[in-house]
Each structure stands twice: as structure tokens, then as C-alpha cells.
Design a protein around this motif. Sequence first.
Motif, mmCIF file in Angstrom:
data_model
loop_
_atom_site.group_PDB
_atom_site.id
_atom_site.type_symbol
_atom_site.label_atom_id
_atom_site.label_comp_id
_atom_site.label_asym_id
_atom_site.label_seq_id
_atom_site.Cartn_x
_atom_site.Cartn_y
_atom_site.Cartn_z
ATOM 1 N N ARG A 159 52.884 33.199 32.415
ATOM 2 C CA ARG A 159 51.783 33.866 32.494
ATOM 3 C C ARG A 159 51.604 34.415 31.024
ATOM 4 O O ARG A 159 52.603 34.886 30.411
ATOM 5 C CB ARG A 159 51.791 35.188 33.483
ATOM 6 N N ASP A 176 40.022 42.171 32.476
ATOM 7 C CA ASP A 176 39.047 43.382 32.868
ATOM 8 C C ASP A 176 38.645 43.934 31.585
ATOM 9 O O ASP A 176 39.061 43.554 30.503
ATOM 10 C CB ASP A 176 39.940 44.623 33.582
ATOM 11 N N TYR A 177 37.565 44.355 31.730
ATOM 12 C CA TYR A 177 36.623 45.050 30.506
ATOM 13 C C TYR A 177 36.063 46.332 30.833
ATOM 14 O O TYR A 177 35.504 46.655 31.835
ATOM 15 C CB TYR A 177 35.322 43.931 30.356
ATOM 16 N N GLU A 178 35.914 47.325 29.862
ATOM 17 C CA GLU A 178 35.328 48.419 30.121
ATOM 18 C C GLU A 178 34.539 48.618 29.028
ATOM 19 O O GLU A 178 34.365 48.389 27.905
ATOM 20 C CB GLU A 178 36.453 49.683 29.750
ATOM 21 N N GLN A 232 57.552 39.232 23.939
ATOM 22 C CA GLN A 232 56.660 39.975 23.420
ATOM 23 C C GLN A 232 56.332 39.489 22.046
ATOM 24 O O GLN A 232 57.188 40.385 21.165
ATOM 25 C CB GLN A 232 56.962 41.232 23.640
ATOM 26 N N ARG A 273 36.362 43.727 36.716
ATOM 27 C CA ARG A 273 37.477 42.995 36.754
ATOM 28 C C ARG A 273 36.894 41.900 37.397
ATOM 29 O O ARG A 273 36.226 41.584 38.049
ATOM 30 C CB ARG A 273 38.112 43.775 37.779
ATOM 31 N N GLN A 278 45.714 41.669 25.031
ATOM 32 C CA GLN A 278 44.593 42.773 24.932
ATOM 33 C C GLN A 278 43.976 42.340 23.714
ATOM 34 O O GLN A 278 44.393 42.348 22.647
ATOM 35 C CB GLN A 278 45.179 44.038 24.890
ATOM 36 N N ARG A 279 42.661 41.845 23.879
ATOM 37 C CA ARG A 279 41.976 41.727 22.824
ATOM 38 C C ARG A 279 40.736 42.320 22.616
ATOM 39 O O ARG A 279 39.704 42.315 23.546
ATOM 40 C CB ARG A 279 41.417 40.353 22.770
ATOM 41 N N SER A 293 38.324 45.103 23.796
ATOM 42 C CA SER A 293 38.099 45.827 25.140
ATOM 43 C C SER A 293 38.264 44.909 26.221
ATOM 44 O O SER A 293 38.349 45.164 27.511
ATOM 45 C CB SER A 293 36.776 46.137 25.095
ATOM 46 N N ILE A 294 38.977 43.644 25.924
ATOM 47 C CA ILE A 294 39.356 42.809 27.077
ATOM 48 C C ILE A 294 40.717 42.759 27.318
ATOM 49 O O ILE A 294 41.417 42.340 26.319
ATOM 50 C CB ILE A 294 38.759 41.479 26.668
ATOM 51 N N HIS A 295 41.283 42.947 28.613
ATOM 52 C CA HIS A 295 42.664 42.615 28.807
ATOM 53 C C HIS A 295 42.617 41.293 29.614
ATOM 54 O O HIS A 295 41.878 41.440 30.617
ATOM 55 C CB HIS A 295 43.125 43.767 29.523
ATOM 56 N N GLU A 297 51.966 39.051 25.610
ATOM 57 C CA GLU A 297 53.315 38.744 26.196
ATOM 58 C C GLU A 297 53.064 37.283 27.070
ATOM 59 O O GLU A 297 52.120 37.121 27.529
ATOM 60 C CB GLU A 297 53.523 39.738 27.286
ATOM 61 N N TYR A 340 54.048 39.697 19.832
ATOM 62 C CA TYR A 340 53.529 40.951 18.848
ATOM 63 C C TYR A 340 52.533 42.150 19.946
ATOM 64 O O TYR A 340 52.653 41.734 21.110
ATOM 65 C CB TYR A 340 52.297 40.445 18.076
ATOM 66 N N PRO A 341 52.453 43.225 19.574
ATOM 67 C CA PRO A 341 52.035 44.274 20.458
ATOM 68 C C PRO A 341 50.823 43.610 21.086
ATOM 69 O O PRO A 341 49.821 43.029 20.181
ATOM 70 C CB PRO A 341 51.707 45.417 19.253
ATOM 71 N N GLY A 342 50.691 43.734 22.228
ATOM 72 C CA GLY A 342 49.538 43.680 23.245
ATOM 73 C C GLY A 342 49.657 42.189 23.653
ATOM 74 O O GLY A 342 48.887 41.682 24.643
#
Lengths: 524, 427
Positions: free
Chosen positions: A287, A339-341, A210, A355, A291-292, A294-296, A216, A212-214
Motif C-alpha cells: 500500500r 478523502d478530500y475536505e 516512511q 470519501r 497526503q497531497r 487536501s487529498i489523502h 508511506e 518523507y513526511p506524509g
Amino acid sequence: MRIRYRGASYLGVFLVGLVLLSSKVAEACQTFDEYGITTCLTFFSSAYINLPDERRTVFDANTETFFTRHPDNLLFQNNQLLALFDGNPEKLSEAVGFPIHWHLEMRPTYDSTYDATGFGQGTYHSYLSSLATNVSGSMQDNYQPLFREYYVDLHPKHFFIRLGRQIIAWGKSDGVYMLDIINNFNLINPQIFNEQQIKIPVWAANIVWQPYPGGELQGIFIPQYYPTYYTGLQMKGGFPINGSYGDFTYGSVAAINNELNGSLGFKIPTDVNNPSSRLNNWVYGARWSEQRGSIHYTLNYLYTWTTGYIYYPNTGTYATATAVNLRPHRMNVAGGSADYEFNTGNPWIDGTVLRAESAVTIGDVYYEGNLGNPVDVTHWGILGGVDREILGDYLERPVFFSFQYWQDWVLHRNNECACGGNEDMFQGLGYQGSHSGLRGMYESLSTLYMDKTSMTGDVLDTSLSAVYEWQFHDWWLQPHVGYRISDNTTLGLGFNIYAGGKQTPYGEFTNTSNVFFELHQTLL
Amino acid sequence: MRHYDQGQSRRTKACAFLIAIVAATVALFLSMRWTVDGALADSSAQVPDVPPIPKVIAGKPYSVTPGESPGTWVVKWGDQSMLWKAQPWMEDRQQKLGPAFIAQWATPGLPFPFEVPIAERDKIPVSEIPDRCLTFSYYGPYYNNGWDISPIIVHLPDGSIRTSSLTLEHYTSFVNGNGKQYLASTDHNVQRKYMWELTAPEELRGEGGVTTVYNDPTLVPEDTLYLPTVRRTRRLAGAVAKQYFPGSIYRYEDVSYSGALPQLDYKITGFKLWDPSDKLRGFNNEGIPANVKRVSGAGEVVAIMEVTPKPGISWWYAKRIEYVGLISMCTYYTEEYDASGKMIRQFTHLPITGANENVHVGGPDGPNNAPRWWQMWGVACVVDLEGGFVMDGWIQKGGFNADSSPSIYSETTLAAQPMTLVEWLSH
């Protein structure tokens, strides 16, 4: 018979234990602070009852003849005791300088289906009894291990390392497995949704960095191959021990088993080769997830094996085969998921989640044409999904709605095939010789899932799952209701309803449509 | 085949052992336990042992004098007065100091949300009240993180237990500049992050999620939900503030979407000297273990805030009245009404402080030496007046500034399905 009585005694132990432990006030898990150990004990029982009353024709390997018999009404009656042990050895953690945690999951199971009835699957006890329990026998270390997951977690700075037998989930799709193929499945009952019960844990070093946060980066190293397991895979003396005695035996499995056992007038012996545990046979995966805004998203690569054994004819074609070798084939899987919200200020679309998942698989093997010769293929799968809570303005607890569309193209065949007609088509799971059991270069399906909780504390959970295949025109419905009577006891009731052609992947189970009951009892 | 498998099994185990050794060695070399930048956490403010009583609150004189009997105090604000009595469920320091205990949060020099002088707090814009007095009372923005393990019990109308759950929580707010190690470079405009996981009941064990709330109130908070049955984290469809929090009768609005919501209108309708009834859930011994000491807002001057849905918005209440302490900056009590004016629900929230014996610093076994004025939520109860259900939630053990990884708010943490606080905080 010895095994039968042993199985019955295990059931007795379960029931006595259940009665004894239910008589006390149960808590969900017990933590012993002085030892840093947490334990949980749960009993789970399910029964699947066949609804149609159709006779079934199966092949007898001994007499090499087909016969018709009334099927079993009890399709599956599984009893499991789940014991979890978790520990945080403080002194060891202090000694090494970072937190350490260990986990052990023990899940003895016993399925009375193969013992409790005098007809149907119970008739084939001598063939199927190995499926009854994992306390002894071939299930123990392979597809339904008694000790399922056991691992050590290490938490050095910016790392999460899990070493041991474990389940690792990838991807963002539900019930469609393009990237999520690290753990193969135990498909003795292919209707179970709870992947914790049916995924086969693998030995793995699972290392997550990890930075940095977000963000991996995950690396996976798996030294041993466990194939997907299904009824009909059992071999003895070089031959399958049954054709389709199991109620959930796929048509394609029954067909090849019958042929190996002599339905064509001669027997075809088999042997099985697992990859050794040399480094060049390991499974390797990587893998990146991030997270960038709103997109993971994730980017995935897996150097692995086909999810199940491939049946290779010794002459290269089933037209002349005199023996068959079962072994997996190497494949490369590269893809990603996201995925995107929506968060635009427009209430009509805000809260909608999109998704997507896609993977190119090189080296997968499909069975081509009427002969079903194995052919290396490169195929590309892509899935799009949309999730949303609906009726939120009208219901205290809204309905979760999820729809997915998946399609798979065969982009390339790596070898030509004289496959006895219907070349460029591939055998589906239900194939038994008819054109209706073949898929083309292109296949697609849709899934629908709706879930709603009700009552104070969300103790009533109702759901509907549906799968429809656009080319085979077959479908599967699973309505389900679960009611949490108390913190310790949950009851479930559901149906599996199938429709479609007899050689289609879901339609083949039309006569196995069933009602099922579940009991989940926390003991500790 | 069987002999072959046995040979392979031996090799496999050898390989697995080798991997373990290599990985552990690598980890040891790479390992240098992360440290939370404690200097960022605001523990510098000095609060007197016996805080001075504010003279004026909301434009009216305020005074506290000893009562006639020991342990009682007479509190006066304007023409209102009350007799303050110590209660056994109050934190020990509050029992001892009386209303002066509350006055500690009027000390000049305290950081946000206490930085506004006490004489000016009645002028705080109403849109700021929900965050200042609920969000940042749950977990303060003056420490790097807050964490706890909390039982939540739902009672049937007859008083028996319907469901009970146990929740692990980890929280960081970024508004005071703390907790930046938990933010990615792409995390713009993030106000706070909150992570939860259920360890009980068994049926729900492992279920958890991360909520990211933005400074811009028009942005819907981002929610993820980890489902242990499929070992996967899903993005939860947003805009769920009015809906029930899973497994409870809290609403998201009570728990994680606790700031001012764009769907609602807020206005201050008045102020009063608050003398809470001992029949209010949480303000008595009922339902909460005796060792869960907490802070009462008795003797506070509270702002009375009215919350109504904006025209055209369908909400679960037609009106909500909130009682918000101006000294402790804490929302202690809310009551909700339907369109006919009938009260349908009561919600109470009583915080705990750094002086509480259930609160630790650094980890579950850390010292009990947090600054005494630090706040976090302690008890939160819901009384459903329509259905007759009652829910109690409280912090069994909690604390501040855990030595947790900068990447704790991740799918990896949830997927590990931690079972205990120790394990939860080690991620």
C-alpha cells in the motif's frame, strides 16, 4: 457436560474478579516505570435479547428431518476480560540502536448462551458448545484466539515494523469491505461494530517505510490463512455439525449444511483444505499512502485468498456432487481510496469531507444460479461517501452525519455454468432456494450513520446506523446509546432491527431483531 | 484436519520467526536513528540571571521595587500599583525573582513572538495577538517540537470528579523555520502541526488525531481522528473551532484553533496592570497537584482584548474579554459573556518554562536543561459558570526537542495506539 461446568466456572472467576477489582479505585491502565511496562484490565459484557417470538424450523442431521421449535430469547451473552501488556525495553532499544516496543493482548471470553438456557441455543449445547469460550477448544487459536494480538514494534529510521499477530486496517469505508480484507471476521455475532473484537488477527510482518513526511509505503507478508468464521462452519467427521442451530446462521449456510447433512435424501461428505504455509501460499500486500494538499489517498494491492472457504463440489456441479471440498480461492485485489475536505471559504460546503474507495477483485468466487455452483468472478466495487457535522449552529455538540453508497458489478465470469436456472445471478447470504435470495450482476447498498455526544465531558453518546440494499430491498437499523457513568464504567443500550424478505442478507434476521445491553468496566 | 493444522502451525511459526530475523537484520542495516536538527532550535538568546525591569510599557512608566515584607514587591504602571506576593504554586525561579522573572521575556534578541521591543508591544496588530500570545505560548516556535502527557479532570458542581483523561501531545510550529523535517514538500503554507492521543479513560483509549493549521487564516485547519474501534483514521469535518474538544469542556478554539478566527472580530480596548484574583482557577492550589509549578502573570501589564462574533455569525459567546500579558506574550485569562451580558465561562492559562522540573529535553528521561525562557502551556482551566462544571488540565511531564521521527504526524503513529510518552515519541 464437562465443558458446560468448566464454562460456568470461568464465568464465576470473571464475576469474582470483577467484584474484587471493582472495589478499589480504578485507573485506566497502570504503568510500572521501573520495568517499562503498562498493563490494562477491562471487563466487557453484552447480552442480546430476541424481540420477535417466532418459532424456527431447523434440520436435524441425525434424523435427517426438519423440526420446528421455539427459539432462544437469549441470542448472545458474551463476557470478556481484556488484559493488555505493553513494554518498552530500554536496554534492548539502546543495544539495537532504535526503539523497540512489545504488546500482548489477552482476551478470554465466555458466552453463557449455550449453557445458561434450557431451550433455544441451549438445547443444542452439544453442537454449539465450542462457541462458548476461547479458553479451550477450537476457538483458541483460530477465529477467537485467547491471545489475540501480540507483536513487536521496531522503529529504525524512516521505518515502522510490526512483527507478530495483529490487525491491519485498510481503506476509507465504514462497514463495507473491499480493501479492508486483510483480517477476516469472526461472525458468530455479525452485529458487533467494534472491529477490534471481531477481526481475526493474522500473523504478519507489517513493514512501513516512511521516505518523507506524509508518504508511506507499506508491505505486508502473511504466512497463515484464517477464514471468516460463522456459525455453521463447524465440521465433525466430514459433516457440518448443525444446520441453523445458531441464531445468527446465514440462510445460505443453513441451506448448504442441510444438504450436506442429507436434506436431499443423501449425505454429502466434506473435507477442508487450508493453504499450507509455503511461500507461494502466503498473502502479500502493498500500500502506498500519501497526503497531497487536501487529498489523502492510498493505492493498494493484495494477493490473497477469498475471505471464506469456498464449497467446491467434487464433480464441478452440485447436480452430480458426491463430495464437497472446502478451500479458499486465490484472488488479486487492486484498488485505492481517497478523502478530500472542502476548504473554499464557503461555509455551506467547507468542512464537508468526501470519501471514495474502489477495488477490482479478480478470482473471487460467487455461487451462481439455483444450484449454486462456485464460479470465479472478477468484480469491481466502488464506494462514495460524504461526512459532515450538521446543526452546528444550533447544538453545542453537533451531529456527525455520514452517508455512503456502494455498488458492485460482476465484470467477468471465468467459467461458464449450467447452474439449474437463474444463471447470471448469484446467491446472497440469505439464499435458501428462492429467486428473492439471488443477486444480479449488479448490487448496491447505502449506509447512514449519525452520531451525537451530549452532556459535559461527552459522556452520553447516541448513534444511529442504517443499511439499505437497493436490490434486495432489505434493511438493518441499529440505534444505540452509550452512557459513561464514570471513567471506569460505561453502559450501552441498543437495538438491531431488520426488515426484508426471508432470503435477503439482512431481512433473513427479521425474526432475530433484538435489544442488546452492554457493560464496559475498567478494572485496572 | 487437526494434524494438518498442527503441522502448518509449526511451519507458520518457523516462517514468522524467519521473517522476524530478516526484518530485524534489514532494519539494523538501514538503521541510523534520526536526529532532530537541534541547531535550528533557538537556544542562543542570552537572558540575564536577573532580567532588567522594563522602564516603559504601553507608553507608561513601569517599575518594581521590594515590598516591606520578604517575598513581596511593589509593582507600578502609570498610576496603577499592586503588591506582588510569591505563591507556593509558582515556579521556583519566579518565587525567587519576583516580577523580574516575567521581565526575562522583554530581553532584546529573543525570537518571535518576543522580537518586538517591549516599548512597542502595545502596537502589535490585534489580529496577531491570538497566535503570538496563546498559540505560541502553548508551544513556542523557537524549538523543534514540544510534547507532554497531560491529565484533564472534569469536576461536577459538587467538586467530585465526573471524568478524567490522560492525553499525549506532540506539537511543532514552523513559523521560525524550526521543525522543517516534519513538513512534506507538498506542505505549503503550514503554520503548525499538533497531534494528540488519549491513553485514558479506557473507553477512549487510543482515540487521537492530527491537526494541521495553515498560515492563511481563511483556510479551515485540517483535522483527522483515529478511531481505535475500527482502527482507521477519518478526516474530521472542519469548521469546528467553537465546538467542544472531545471528552472535555475545552473548545477547539481554546486548544488547537487558537489563532485569530475569520468568524470573529478582535479589538484592544485598553491595558492594565494585572493583579489576578487568587480565586481564579489555576491561580491557587485548588484542583492542581502541588508539584505542578507554573508561571503567574501577576505584575504583568496586560492588553485587554475584546472578541465578538462577526455580524450574522452564531457563536457560543456574545463577547469574550482576554487578558494578554505584554511582557511574557501570554494570554492568562479570558472571560466569556452571553448576549445578556452574563458571564458564562472563565478560562485560565498558566505556562511553564524550561526551568520547570517537569520539563525535559530530548525525551521523558532527558535532562532538565532547556533554556529557562522557553515556554509551553502548563495549566489550563475552565470554569463553566452556567453548568457549574470545572475542568483542570496540566502537564504532568513534558519537554522540548524530542528525537521523534519526521513522519510522526501520521496515521501510522495513531494506529500504533501508543500507551506511554516513551512509545509516543519513538514514532
